[in-house]
Motif scaffolding. Structure first.
Motif, PDB file in Angstrom:
ATOM      1  N   ILE A 126      62.364 -11.121 -52.569  1.00  0.00           N
ATOM      2  CA  ILE A 126      61.461  -9.960 -52.629  1.00  0.00           C
ATOM      3  C   ILE A 126      60.053 -10.364 -52.211  1.00  0.00           C
ATOM      4  CG2 ILE A 126      60.288  -8.388 -54.238  1.00  0.00           C
ATOM      5  CD1 ILE A 126      62.934  -7.661 -55.343  1.00  0.00           C
ATOM      6  N   GLN A 127      59.647 -11.578 -52.585  1.00  0.00           N
ATOM      7  CA  GLN A 127      58.319 -12.053 -52.187  1.00  0.00           C
ATOM      8  C   GLN A 127      58.184 -12.028 -50.662  1.00  0.00           C
ATOM      9  OE1 GLN A 127      57.444 -16.245 -52.852  1.00  0.00           O
ATOM     10  NE2 GLN A 127      55.364 -15.742 -53.489  1.00  0.00           N
ATOM     11  N   LYS A 128      59.248 -12.451 -49.956  1.00  0.00           N
ATOM     12  CA  LYS A 128      59.197 -12.461 -48.492  1.00  0.00           C
ATOM     13  C   LYS A 128      59.189 -11.026 -47.945  1.00  0.00           C
ATOM     14  CE  LYS A 128      61.047 -14.306 -44.258  1.00  0.00           C
ATOM     15  NZ  LYS A 128      62.208 -14.609 -43.444  1.00  0.00           N
ATOM     16  N   GLU A 129      60.035 -10.162 -48.517  1.00  0.00           N
ATOM     17  CA  GLU A 129      60.083  -8.763 -48.055  1.00  0.00           C
ATOM     18  C   GLU A 129      58.720  -8.103 -48.166  1.00  0.00           C
ATOM     19  OE1 GLU A 129      62.566  -7.019 -46.728  1.00  0.00           O
ATOM     20  OE2 GLU A 129      64.425  -7.998 -47.317  1.00  0.00           O
ATOM     21  N   ILE A 130      58.106  -8.194 -49.355  1.00  0.00           N
ATOM     22  CA  ILE A 130      56.840  -7.468 -49.521  1.00  0.00           C
ATOM     23  C   ILE A 130      55.697  -8.186 -48.806  1.00  0.00           C
ATOM     24  CG2 ILE A 130      57.502  -6.170 -51.581  1.00  0.00           C
ATOM     25  CD1 ILE A 130      56.092  -8.077 -53.347  1.00  0.00           C
ATOM     26  N   GLY A 131      55.854  -9.506 -48.629  1.00  0.00           N
ATOM     27  CA  GLY A 131      54.829 -10.252 -47.898  1.00  0.00           C
ATOM     28  C   GLY A 131      54.826  -9.873 -46.427  1.00  0.00           C
ATOM     29  N   VAL A 132      55.991  -9.963 -45.778  1.00  0.00           N
ATOM     30  CA  VAL A 132      56.074  -9.710 -44.335  1.00  0.00           C
ATOM     31  C   VAL A 132      55.912  -8.219 -44.028  1.00  0.00           C
ATOM     32  CG1 VAL A 132      57.514  -9.933 -42.272  1.00  0.00           C
ATOM     33  CG2 VAL A 132      57.564 -11.723 -43.988  1.00  0.00           C
ATOM     34  N   MET A 133      56.693  -7.372 -44.722  1.00  0.00           N
ATOM     35  CA  MET A 133      56.617  -5.938 -44.416  1.00  0.00           C
ATOM     36  C   MET A 133      55.322  -5.314 -44.917  1.00  0.00           C
ATOM     37  SD  MET A 133      60.593  -4.855 -44.877  1.00  0.00           S
ATOM     38  CE  MET A 133      60.484  -3.153 -44.487  1.00  0.00           C
ATOM     39  N   GLY A 134      54.867  -5.786 -46.066  1.00  0.00           N
ATOM     40  CA  GLY A 134      53.602  -5.265 -46.607  1.00  0.00           C
ATOM     41  C   GLY A 134      52.448  -5.531 -45.656  1.00  0.00           C
ATOM     42  N   LYS A 135      52.384  -6.754 -45.112  1.00  0.00           N
ATOM     43  CA  LYS A 135      51.301  -7.093 -44.178  1.00  0.00           C
ATOM     44  C   LYS A 135      51.413  -6.263 -42.902  1.00  0.00           C
ATOM     45  CE  LYS A 135      48.831 -10.804 -41.806  1.00  0.00           C
ATOM     46  NZ  LYS A 135      48.335  -9.845 -40.833  1.00  0.00           N
ATOM     47  N   ALA A 136      52.641  -6.090 -42.403  1.00  0.00           N
ATOM     48  CA  ALA A 136      52.830  -5.305 -41.173  1.00  0.00           C
ATOM     49  C   ALA A 136      52.298  -3.885 -41.343  1.00  0.00           C
ATOM     50  CB  ALA A 136      54.300  -5.275 -40.789  1.00  0.00           C
ATOM     51  N   LEU A 137      52.489  -3.321 -42.532  1.00  0.00           N
ATOM     52  CA  LEU A 137      52.079  -1.927 -42.738  1.00  0.00           C
ATOM     53  C   LEU A 137      50.615  -1.775 -43.137  1.00  0.00           C
ATOM     54  CD1 LEU A 137      55.260  -0.512 -44.505  1.00  0.00           C
ATOM     55  CD2 LEU A 137      54.561  -0.181 -42.153  1.00  0.00           C
ATOM     56  N   THR A 138      50.033  -2.834 -43.734  1.00  0.00           N
ATOM     57  CA  THR A 138      48.644  -2.681 -44.202  1.00  0.00           C
ATOM     58  C   THR A 138      47.646  -3.372 -43.281  1.00  0.00           C
ATOM     59  OG1 THR A 138      49.015  -4.561 -45.682  1.00  0.00           O
ATOM     60  CG2 THR A 138      49.194  -2.369 -46.657  1.00  0.00           C
ATOM     61  N   ASP A 139      48.064  -4.485 -42.648  1.00  0.00           N
ATOM     62  CA  ASP A 139      47.115  -5.237 -41.829  1.00  0.00           C
ATOM     63  C   ASP A 139      47.850  -5.915 -40.665  1.00  0.00           C
ATOM     64  OD1 ASP A 139      44.889  -6.610 -40.954  1.00  0.00           O
ATOM     65  OD2 ASP A 139      45.141  -8.261 -42.392  1.00  0.00           O
ATOM     66  N   PRO A 140      48.433  -5.121 -39.753  1.00  0.00           N
ATOM     67  CA  PRO A 140      49.251  -5.716 -38.686  1.00  0.00           C
ATOM     68  C   PRO A 140      48.419  -6.369 -37.590  1.00  0.00           C
ATOM     69  CG  PRO A 140      49.078  -3.346 -38.366  1.00  0.00           C
ATOM     70  CD  PRO A 140      48.345  -3.651 -39.639  1.00  0.00           C
ATOM     71  N   SER A 141      49.000  -7.405 -36.957  1.00  0.00           N
ATOM     72  CA  SER A 141      48.405  -7.920 -35.714  1.00  0.00           C
ATOM     73  C   SER A 141      48.724  -6.872 -34.645  1.00  0.00           C
ATOM     74  CB  SER A 141      49.053  -9.248 -35.332  1.00  0.00           C
ATOM     75  OG  SER A 141      48.882 -10.174 -36.376  1.00  0.00           O
ATOM     76  N   ARG A 142      47.739  -6.516 -33.836  1.00  0.00           N
ATOM     77  CA  ARG A 142      47.930  -5.437 -32.853  1.00  0.00           C
ATOM     78  C   ARG A 142      48.004  -5.967 -31.425  1.00  0.00           C
ATOM     79  NH1 ARG A 142      47.647  -0.548 -35.148  1.00  0.00           N
ATOM     80  NH2 ARG A 142      46.817  -0.474 -37.251  1.00  0.00           N
ATOM     81  N   PRO A 143      48.655  -5.214 -30.517  1.00  0.00           N
ATOM     82  CA  PRO A 143      49.307  -3.912 -30.675  1.00  0.00           C
ATOM     83  C   PRO A 143      50.515  -3.943 -31.626  1.00  0.00           C
ATOM     84  CG  PRO A 143      49.052  -4.501 -28.332  1.00  0.00           C
ATOM     85  CD  PRO A 143      48.720  -5.702 -29.121  1.00  0.00           C
ATOM     86  N   PHE A 144      50.631  -2.871 -32.427  1.00  0.00           N
ATOM     87  CA  PHE A 144      51.719  -2.697 -33.382  1.00  0.00           C
ATOM     88  C   PHE A 144      52.681  -1.645 -32.820  1.00  0.00           C
ATOM     89  CE2 PHE A 144      52.629  -1.062 -38.016  1.00  0.00           C
ATOM     90  CZ  PHE A 144      53.943  -1.500 -37.910  1.00  0.00           C
ATOM     91  N   VAL A 145      53.921  -2.056 -32.572  1.00  0.00           N
ATOM     92  CA  VAL A 145      54.943  -1.162 -32.007  1.00  0.00           C
ATOM     93  C   VAL A 145      56.060  -0.940 -33.026  1.00  0.00           C
ATOM     94  CG1 VAL A 145      56.699  -0.918 -30.191  1.00  0.00           C
ATOM     95  CG2 VAL A 145      54.486  -1.932 -29.637  1.00  0.00           C
ATOM     96  N   ALA A 146      56.434   0.308 -33.265  1.00  0.00           N
ATOM     97  CA  ALA A 146      57.576   0.601 -34.131  1.00  0.00           C
ATOM     98  C   ALA A 146      58.658   1.288 -33.310  1.00  0.00           C
ATOM     99  CB  ALA A 146      57.156   1.494 -35.292  1.00  0.00           C
ATOM    100  N   ILE A 147      59.900   0.892 -33.557  1.00  0.00           N
ATOM    101  CA  ILE A 147      61.049   1.464 -32.838  1.00  0.00           C
ATOM    102  C   ILE A 147      61.968   2.115 -33.868  1.00  0.00           C
ATOM    103  CG2 ILE A 147      62.969   0.967 -31.255  1.00  0.00           C
ATOM    104  CD1 ILE A 147      61.501  -1.798 -30.788  1.00  0.00           C
TER     105      ILE A 147
END
Length: 399
Positions: free
Chosen positions: A173-194
């Motif tokens: 869970i630490q990895k899930e919320i770490g990786v996905m949480g960062k993507a949604l709150t502070d992503p490196s850009r450009p941010f692309v969602a498919i």
């Protein structure tokens, strides 16, 4: 949603009894486990608990017994496989909160491991019954949440026990919320969602939430045809969410206002009928998206679209993907999904694949090692992308 949660490394575990919620919902056939991937995924957290001198009580559900005792859904096979993987005996309880479980829990020494019987054998689990949650919590002194696939459900073992015990997360869970949480709150850009998959209605809130965050939103799969219809195109007999056409128009308008690139298929692989059997032979042709014949249906993205989507991925620094581009189970109609998986595998970006079919595609194609993070929870990762509060994470202690 607050992602900064305490983990197993933030608390003293020596000599304490830790109740750890895992995801041991493994596939079985004839009483044998056919894939132990979920058990293997839980090992780092379990091994850490053992190394810290905790007395470890593991718990999980398996299948949908709906409150009835079903021998074929017993976790005994999991205990057996787990003891092989850990190289030490895992004590199997005959019940969940009954006499056997309580006696075995009381007898645990530091570093010992036991497993409770299938949580869903008790109706109190899915109802988040306070009495059941309290009885479960009474076996331990600390609660460790490590089953990301169930954190979107407020069940006794995923949320209820946190009312009675200090609650932290394990490594999964630490990895899930770490990786996905960062993507949604502070992503490196450009941010692309498919986004792919069948229906727009399944991903309404995800589309809306992602348009607030991404630079480019790519829509493929069955849901793309409702967007194409919203553009005024005829989509033949393709999957169409007619009630959501206005919603798609609103989303296209929103993308324009926010300066978000919204990419839709420019060509489509069509056939007269849906393949039956699903992986059987099928005659297809590729047409431009605004020229779908009235008697044909779109079942995958075409070659021009595959290039368009891959180019968008190539320019990205963060990519999130959820849902296949076509009827991925059929080899003829899997090319779009394969192209997207390949683009993610080749990318230098942070790549996140959200559970379900997309995860299966990456694993089957051998791309899993090249993806930054493949989520272990389909429904949970979707609700994460919606920006919803997940009860199984909200209940954990903040750092």
């Amino acid at each position: 949603m607050q992602y900064n949660k305490k983990s197993v490394e933030d608390i003293d575990l020596k000599g304490k009894t830790a109740l750890c919620r895992c995801d041991f919902n493994v596939p079985t056939k004839g009483g044998k486990i056919t894939s132990d991937k979920r058990i293997v995924a839980a090992l780092p957290t379990i091994q850490y608990l053992i190394a810290q001198g905790a007395k470890v009580i593991l718990c999980s559900h398996m299948g949908k017994p709906k409150g009835e005792w079903k021998p074929e859904l017993s976790l005994a096979v999991v205990a057996e496989r787990l003891s092989e993987l850990l190289g030490k005996p895992v004590v199997m309880a005959k019940d969940i909160i009954g006499e056997d479980a309580r006696a075995k829990a009381a007898a645990l020494q530091e570093g010992d491991v036991m497993l409770l019987e299938n949580l869903r054998f008790d109706k109190g689990e899915t109802k988040n019954d306070p009495e059941f949650a309290k009885a479960l919590a009474s076996l331990a002194e600390v609660y460790v949440s490590d089953a990301f696939g169930t954190v979107h459900r407020a069940h006794a073992s995923t949320a209820g026990v946190a009312n009675y015990l200090p609650a932290v997360c394990g490594y999964l869970i630490q990895k899930e919320i770490g990786v996905m949480g960062k993507a949604l709150t502070d992503p490196s850009r450009p941010f692309v969602a498919i986004l792919g998959g069948a229906k727009v209605s399944d991903k309404l809130n995800v589309i809306n939430n992602l348009l607030e965050k991404v630079d480019t939103l790519i829509i493929g799969g069955g849901m793309a045809y409702t967007f194409l219809a919203a553009k005024g195109y005829s989509v033949g007999t393709s999957l169409l969410d007619a009630e959501k056409i206005d919603y798609c128009k609103e989303m296209m308008q929103k993308a324009e206002e926010k300066g978000v690139k919204l990419l839709l298929p420019v060509d489509t692989v069509v056939a007269a009928d849906f393949p039956d059997p699903i992986d059987g032979p099928i005659e297809v042709e590729t047409v431009d998206s605004d020229k779908i014949p009235a008697d044909k249906q779109g079942l995958d993205i075409g070659e021009k679209t595959r290039t368009l989507f891959a180019d968008a991925v190539r320019s990205a620094k963060t990519v999130v993907w959820n849902g296949p581009m076509g009827v991925f189970e059929n080899p003829t109609l899997a090319k779009g999904t394969i192209a997207v998986a390949q683009a993610l595998a080749d990318s230098e970006a942070i790549t996140i694949v959200g559970g379900g079919d997309s995860a299966a595609a990456c694993e089957q194609l051998g791309f899993a090692e090249q993806i930054t993070h493949i989520s272990t929870g389909g429904g949970a990762s979707l609700e994460f992308l919606e920006g919803k509060e997940l009860p199984g994470i909200a209940c954990l202690l903040d750092k």
